[in-house]
Design a protein around this motif. Sequence first.
Motif, mmCIF file in Angstrom:
data_model
loop_
_atom_site.group_PDB
_atom_site.id
_atom_site.type_symbol
_atom_site.label_atom_id
_atom_site.label_comp_id
_atom_site.label_asym_id
_atom_site.label_seq_id
_atom_site.Cartn_x
_atom_site.Cartn_y
_atom_site.Cartn_z
ATOM 1 N N PHE A 103 -1.119 4.404 6.335
ATOM 2 C CA PHE A 103 -0.136 3.401 5.912
ATOM 3 C C PHE A 103 -0.407 2.950 4.474
ATOM 4 O O PHE A 103 0.519 2.893 3.647
ATOM 5 C CB PHE A 103 -0.181 2.193 6.856
ATOM 6 C CG PHE A 103 0.811 1.124 6.511
ATOM 7 C CD1 PHE A 103 2.117 1.199 6.980
ATOM 8 C CD2 PHE A 103 0.458 0.048 5.715
ATOM 9 C CE1 PHE A 103 3.050 0.220 6.658
ATOM 10 C CE2 PHE A 103 1.374 -0.933 5.392
ATOM 11 C CZ PHE A 103 2.676 -0.845 5.866
ATOM 12 N N VAL A 104 -1.669 2.638 4.163
ATOM 13 C CA VAL A 104 -2.014 2.181 2.811
ATOM 14 C C VAL A 104 -1.776 3.293 1.802
ATOM 15 O O VAL A 104 -1.265 3.050 0.700
ATOM 16 C CB VAL A 104 -3.476 1.699 2.762
ATOM 17 C CG1 VAL A 104 -3.897 1.381 1.330
ATOM 18 C CG2 VAL A 104 -3.655 0.473 3.642
ATOM 19 N N PHE A 105 -2.115 4.527 2.184
ATOM 20 C CA PHE A 105 -1.894 5.646 1.272
ATOM 21 C C PHE A 105 -0.409 5.806 0.966
ATOM 22 O O PHE A 105 -0.028 6.007 -0.191
ATOM 23 C CB PHE A 105 -2.446 6.941 1.873
ATOM 24 C CG PHE A 105 -2.418 8.105 0.919
ATOM 25 C CD1 PHE A 105 -3.502 8.374 0.105
ATOM 26 C CD2 PHE A 105 -1.300 8.933 0.818
ATOM 27 C CE1 PHE A 105 -3.481 9.438 -0.787
ATOM 28 C CE2 PHE A 105 -1.267 9.988 -0.062
ATOM 29 C CZ PHE A 105 -2.357 10.242 -0.877
ATOM 30 N N PHE A 137 -9.204 7.043 -8.671
ATOM 31 C CA PHE A 137 -8.928 7.726 -7.406
ATOM 32 C C PHE A 137 -10.225 8.331 -6.881
ATOM 33 O O PHE A 137 -10.557 8.220 -5.683
ATOM 34 C CB PHE A 137 -7.867 8.810 -7.641
ATOM 35 C CG PHE A 137 -7.258 9.401 -6.386
ATOM 36 C CD1 PHE A 137 -8.045 9.895 -5.357
ATOM 37 C CD2 PHE A 137 -5.880 9.480 -6.249
ATOM 38 C CE1 PHE A 137 -7.481 10.447 -4.211
ATOM 39 C CE2 PHE A 137 -5.301 10.030 -5.115
ATOM 40 C CZ PHE A 137 -6.108 10.519 -4.095
ATOM 41 N N ALA A 138 -10.980 8.993 -7.770
ATOM 42 C CA ALA A 138 -12.239 9.625 -7.375
ATOM 43 C C ALA A 138 -13.247 8.589 -6.890
ATOM 44 O O ALA A 138 -13.937 8.801 -5.880
ATOM 45 C CB ALA A 138 -12.812 10.419 -8.551
ATOM 46 N N ILE A 139 -13.325 7.465 -7.585
ATOM 47 C CA ILE A 139 -14.248 6.404 -7.165
ATOM 48 C C ILE A 139 -13.844 5.865 -5.797
ATOM 49 O O ILE A 139 -14.684 5.664 -4.910
ATOM 50 C CB ILE A 139 -14.270 5.271 -8.210
ATOM 51 C CG1 ILE A 139 -14.870 5.787 -9.518
ATOM 52 C CG2 ILE A 139 -15.071 4.081 -7.696
ATOM 53 C CD1 ILE A 139 -14.730 4.806 -10.678
ATOM 54 N N GLY A 140 -12.556 5.628 -5.611
ATOM 55 C CA GLY A 140 -12.078 5.139 -4.320
ATOM 56 C C GLY A 140 -12.350 6.130 -3.207
ATOM 57 O O GLY A 140 -12.756 5.756 -2.104
ATOM 58 N N GLN A 147 -18.130 4.703 3.355
ATOM 59 C CA GLN A 147 -17.943 3.658 4.365
ATOM 60 C C GLN A 147 -17.174 4.145 5.589
ATOM 61 O O GLN A 147 -16.824 3.363 6.466
ATOM 62 C CB GLN A 147 -17.223 2.463 3.735
ATOM 63 C CG GLN A 147 -18.014 1.806 2.625
ATOM 64 C CD GLN A 147 -17.246 0.670 1.943
ATOM 65 O OE1 GLN A 147 -16.092 0.418 2.255
ATOM 66 N NE2 GLN A 147 -17.898 -0.006 1.015
ATOM 67 N N LEU A 148 -16.933 5.445 5.678
ATOM 68 C CA LEU A 148 -16.105 5.985 6.756
ATOM 69 C C LEU A 148 -16.714 5.738 8.129
ATOM 70 O O LEU A 148 -15.989 5.459 9.101
ATOM 71 C CB LEU A 148 -15.900 7.485 6.530
ATOM 72 C CG LEU A 148 -15.014 8.206 7.546
ATOM 73 C CD1 LEU A 148 -13.618 7.599 7.587
ATOM 74 C CD2 LEU A 148 -14.924 9.697 7.208
ATOM 75 N N TYR A 312 -9.379 5.483 -1.776
ATOM 76 C CA TYR A 312 -10.115 4.905 -0.644
ATOM 77 C C TYR A 312 -9.408 5.220 0.672
ATOM 78 O O TYR A 312 -10.015 5.684 1.638
ATOM 79 C CB TYR A 312 -10.247 3.396 -0.838
ATOM 80 C CG TYR A 312 -11.184 2.736 0.144
ATOM 81 C CD1 TYR A 312 -12.541 2.593 -0.154
ATOM 82 C CD2 TYR A 312 -10.733 2.254 1.361
ATOM 83 C CE1 TYR A 312 -13.420 1.981 0.740
ATOM 84 C CE2 TYR A 312 -11.596 1.650 2.266
ATOM 85 C CZ TYR A 312 -12.935 1.519 1.942
ATOM 86 O OH TYR A 312 -13.802 0.926 2.842
ATOM 87 N N SER A 313 -8.098 4.985 0.712
ATOM 88 C CA SER A 313 -7.350 5.175 1.950
ATOM 89 C C SER A 313 -7.244 6.649 2.333
ATOM 90 O O SER A 313 -7.146 6.982 3.520
ATOM 91 C CB SER A 313 -5.957 4.564 1.823
ATOM 92 O OG SER A 313 -5.199 5.187 0.796
ATOM 93 N N SER A 314 -7.273 7.551 1.346
ATOM 94 C CA SER A 314 -7.176 8.975 1.662
ATOM 95 C C SER A 314 -8.366 9.449 2.482
ATOM 96 O O SER A 314 -8.237 10.350 3.317
ATOM 97 C CB SER A 314 -7.052 9.795 0.372
ATOM 98 O OG SER A 314 -8.254 9.747 -0.387
ATOM 99 N N ARG A 315 -9.539 8.864 2.259
ATOM 100 C CA ARG A 315 -10.708 9.225 3.056
ATOM 101 C C ARG A 315 -10.611 8.640 4.453
ATOM 102 O O ARG A 315 -10.997 9.282 5.430
ATOM 103 C CB ARG A 315 -11.998 8.767 2.378
ATOM 104 C CG ARG A 315 -12.280 9.422 1.047
ATOM 105 C CD ARG A 315 -12.076 10.933 1.092
ATOM 106 N NE ARG A 315 -12.867 11.564 2.127
ATOM 107 C CZ ARG A 315 -12.569 12.717 2.722
ATOM 108 N NH1 ARG A 315 -11.457 13.354 2.413
ATOM 109 N NH2 ARG A 315 -13.358 13.230 3.637
#
Length: 359
Positions: A103-105, A137-140, A147-148, A312-315
């Motif tokens: 959703f966030v992505f 994007f890479a950092i996120g 944190q996954l 972040y959300s993609s992970r």
Amino acid sequence: MTRFPLAAVFAAFFLALAWFVSLRQAALFLVGIGMGGVLAGARFGFTTGWRRLIEQRDPSGVMAQLILLAIAAAVCMPLLAEYPTDLGAALGPPSVSLLIGAFVFGATMQIADGCGSGTLYKAGMGVPLNMAILPVFAIGSFLGSAQLEQWLQLGATAPVSLVKTFGAGEAFGLTLIGLVVFGLAARAWVGGGASWFNRRLLIGAVLLAALAMLNLLIAGQPWGVVYGFGLWAAKLATAAGLFDPTANAFWSQSVNLNNLSQSVFLDVTSITNIGILAGALFVAAGQTAAQRAPLTGKQWLVGIIAGFLLGYSSRLAFGCNIGAMVSGISTGSLHGWIWVPLAFCGSLIGVRVRRHFAF
């Protein structure tokens, strides 16, 4: 730089990869160049296709994506069934993190004007916002992967492979039914009178499907994007002494530790990402740069924040429009079917936020 010097540079890089790294990585670099060239040349934007459906009731981009999925699934699923030990699917676990991440992505990709592949090819074409978004994007992506494990503790089930559960033929039949349902939903959303197909996008869909299949055969795994971003940031954080991968649940996995310890040119996702940047740069070199209105300070801030959340959300969602949707669905992962409606709902919010800040 014109196209001829670029071609010479790319040829030299290809030869260096083939000689010093491996022929496989050199071949994947060429596949990546093809992907970047098609994405940039056809303007095959997954984000743009969804936004045009939402705002302009134009289904042509979404229909091209459905055709891409159908063609890729028609070949990838039988290959996975025939060579289960040599080829892997893009499997992700149905989980709370998947629901939130998708959703966030979906929302942030509209604000940032690009998913994983869109950010790559637009950065390669020299679009200022996407060039600035790529590093955040890479950092996120790195922080999301780190944190996954905590997110998965909120609730997750084992990944579900339609190919392993039902067989290749049945999995492909179910996939076609799902794609038809998506197509009918788009038709209901648009109503009558719309132009359903765009020749340029259809050609792009066929070419991208072929390149995705080549990626699977050469790399042994489906096309992905965001893992490469996270790996780049993780390498920098580890080298700077800011991160201990052995103390992290995700990065302490043997395959990830190995990727951190070896050259980035040995990572299959990284090498195709580099190729996408190169292919887009090659396309842009032969075109006149589009004149864009300069962004305001507020737009830059919103765009950069969106880019970080995008990574972040993609992970959390186990992929972007490529890793979760294209590769997930075409290789029979249930999580791809969960990802799409959640990401689309997020896009409904994202296009309104984008309009609010006058992007």
